[in-house]
Design a protein around this motif. Structure first.
Motif, PDB file in Angstrom:
ATOM      1  N   LEU A  61     -37.777  78.860  16.089  1.00 54.17           N
ATOM      2  CA  LEU A  61     -37.297  79.895  16.807  1.00 54.17           C
ATOM      3  C   LEU A  61     -36.411  80.897  16.057  1.00 54.17           C
ATOM      4  CD1 LEU A  61     -36.342  77.697  20.116  1.00 54.17           C
ATOM      5  CD2 LEU A  61     -38.155  79.187  19.692  1.00 54.17           C
ATOM      6  N   GLU A  62     -36.061  80.838  14.769  1.00 45.39           N
ATOM      7  CA  GLU A  62     -35.487  81.669  13.949  1.00 45.39           C
ATOM      8  C   GLU A  62     -36.497  82.765  13.674  1.00 45.39           C
ATOM      9  OE1 GLU A  62     -33.040  80.639  10.754  1.00 45.39           O
ATOM     10  OE2 GLU A  62     -33.468  78.301  11.404  1.00 45.39           O
ATOM     11  N   GLY A  96     -38.186  84.054  17.459  1.00 46.88           N
ATOM     12  CA  GLY A  96     -37.192  84.325  18.741  1.00 46.88           C
ATOM     13  C   GLY A  96     -37.133  83.429  20.054  1.00 46.88           C
ATOM     14  N   GLN A  97     -36.169  83.768  20.878  1.00 48.96           N
ATOM     15  CA  GLN A  97     -36.324  82.612  21.920  1.00 48.96           C
ATOM     16  C   GLN A  97     -37.365  82.859  23.135  1.00 48.96           C
ATOM     17  OE1 GLN A  97     -34.067  79.946  22.596  1.00 48.96           O
ATOM     18  NE2 GLN A  97     -33.074  80.486  20.475  1.00 48.96           N
ATOM     19  N   ASP A  98     -37.787  84.101  23.310  1.00 47.88           N
ATOM     20  CA  ASP A  98     -38.821  84.458  23.980  1.00 47.88           C
ATOM     21  C   ASP A  98     -40.225  84.568  23.381  1.00 47.88           C
ATOM     22  OD1 ASP A  98     -40.560  85.559  25.812  1.00 47.88           O
ATOM     23  OD2 ASP A  98     -39.302  87.228  26.542  1.00 47.88           O
TER      24      ASP A  98
END
Length: 108
Positions: free
Chosen positions: A70-71, A74-76
């Motif tokens: 997720l780094e 990203g979250q989306d």
């Protein structure tokens, strides 16, 4: 497309999926969700294009650097996927053109 092309394609796909299975579990989960999203949205060049192998390369580098998936994305994850294919024609685009009645779309 001959039988040799089909066999070669299967070999390439199996090698690709072996690379995915070698990724850490969180990377595998995100990759499979991205793959599902791409198969649903349908970039026209997905089967033969560099998109999926490129994602695996990107993930392998991130995992080797010790970063979380997720780094990297990203979250989306869907927004990340949309950015990857924003300039690529999709089957959804082709369908929209055909039902909108744009000139030249009916013959496709």
């Amino acid at each position: 497309m001959g039988i040799q092309d089909i066999i070669q394609g299967k070999k390439q796909w199996r090698a690709h999926m072996a690379r995915v299975k070698a990724l850490p579990p969180d990377y595998q989960i995100v990759y499979k969700e991205m793959q599902r999203y791409f198969f649903k949205v349908g970039p026209v060049d997905l089967p033969d294009g560099p998109l999926l192998p490129g994602i695996v390369d990107f993930f392998e580098e991130g995992a080797a650097a010790g970063r979380g998936v997720l780094e990297l994305v990203g979250q989306d994850v869907a927004a990340f996927c949309d950015d990857l294919i924003k300039d690529s024609p999709t089957y959804a685009d082709i369908y929209q053109e055909s039902v909108s009645g744009k000139p030249g779309a009916a013959g496709k």
